[in-house]
Structure formats: C-alpha cells, structure tokens
Design a protein around this motif. Structure first.
Motif, PDB file in Angstrom:
ATOM      1  N   TYR A  83       0.811  -1.208   0.000  1.00  0.00           N
ATOM      2  CA  TYR A  83       0.000   0.000   0.000  1.00  0.00           C
ATOM      3  C   TYR A  83       0.849   1.266   0.000  1.00  0.00           C
ATOM      4  O   TYR A  83       0.333   2.353  -0.242  1.00  0.00           O
ATOM      5  N   GLU A  84       2.139   1.127   0.286  1.00  0.00           N
ATOM      6  CA  GLU A  84       3.047   2.272   0.302  1.00  0.00           C
ATOM      7  C   GLU A  84       3.912   2.249  -0.949  1.00  0.00           C
ATOM      8  O   GLU A  84       4.382   1.188  -1.369  1.00  0.00           O
ATOM      9  N   ASP A  85       4.154   3.434  -1.503  1.00  0.00           N
ATOM     10  CA  ASP A  85       5.007   3.569  -2.678  1.00  0.00           C
ATOM     11  C   ASP A  85       6.461   3.304  -2.307  1.00  0.00           C
ATOM     12  O   ASP A  85       6.854   3.405  -1.139  1.00  0.00           O
ATOM     13  N   VAL A  86       7.267   2.981  -3.328  1.00  0.00           N
ATOM     14  CA  VAL A  86       8.724   2.942  -3.171  1.00  0.00           C
ATOM     15  C   VAL A  86       9.277   4.247  -3.732  1.00  0.00           C
ATOM     16  O   VAL A  86       8.646   4.902  -4.563  1.00  0.00           O
ATOM     17  N   ASP A  87      10.451   4.624  -3.265  1.00  0.00           N
ATOM     18  CA  ASP A  87      11.073   5.850  -3.759  1.00  0.00           C
ATOM     19  C   ASP A  87      11.521   5.666  -5.199  1.00  0.00           C
ATOM     20  O   ASP A  87      11.934   4.570  -5.601  1.00  0.00           O
TER      21      ASP A  87
END
Length: 106
Positions: A83-87
């Motif tokens: 659910y969280e983006d990667v850089d």
C-alpha cells in the motif's frame, strides 16, 4: 547529496530488463522501458523483499514474493498487499553510461 553512480553502458539493457546498484547503502533497480531509464528502490514496501527479479509487464514490476505491483516510472504501489510507494530516483545518460543518484536528501 549523492554523486551519480554508473549502472551500465547505454544500450546494454534490453527492453524490460533492469540492473541493481548500491547507492549510499540503498539498493536501486534501474529499468529500461520503451527507450527510457527509470529507477526505483529495490525493496517491496509490503515485506522488504527485492523487486528486481520480478516480472515486468508494461510499466509495472511484480514483486516475486507476494505479487504486489509497482510502477517503474514513479514507484507507486498499484496493488495489494503493498500500500506504500517505493522511492523513485533520477537517471541520466552521461558519456555513454547510464547513471542514477539518490536525491532524497538534497
């Protein structure tokens, strides 16, 4: 501020391939897709597994562990279980070399 790091010679990667480099203790996967280089952190935000060995479909990489999909263009998490983006990171071609840098702390 991180310096630019060499990844590979321009033209060495085929469409859909990637190469992983260590930039200041961050593993970064650099993908070649449709004539452009893209770079994202090589770590799934679901469980910390690497992404680089996952299949690439269009502009998405599929985490080989649990199937989460991330956009290689901008690092957006596209499907559960992530659910969280990667850089994502800037790339360039300089003197025939693909390069990447970690600009998060500039």
């Amino acid at each position: 501020m991180s310096d630019w790091v060499d990844v590979a010679r321009d033209g060495e990667l085929k469409d859909g391939q990637c190469r992983v480099v260590d930039v200041d203790d961050t593993m970064i996967a650099v993908f070649y897709r449709d004539g452009t280089y893209y770079a994202i952190e090589d770590m799934c935000t679901h469980d910390g597994g690497e992404l680089a060995s996952g299949d690439v479909e269009g502009d998405e990489v599929i985490c080989p562990r649990h199937g989460a999909r991330f956009c290689i263009r901008n690092g957006k998490a596209l499907t559960p279980p992530a659910y969280e983006d990667v850089d994502s990171f800037p790339t360039r071609v300089q003197d025939g070399m693909i390069q990447v840098r970690d600009d998060r702390f500039d």
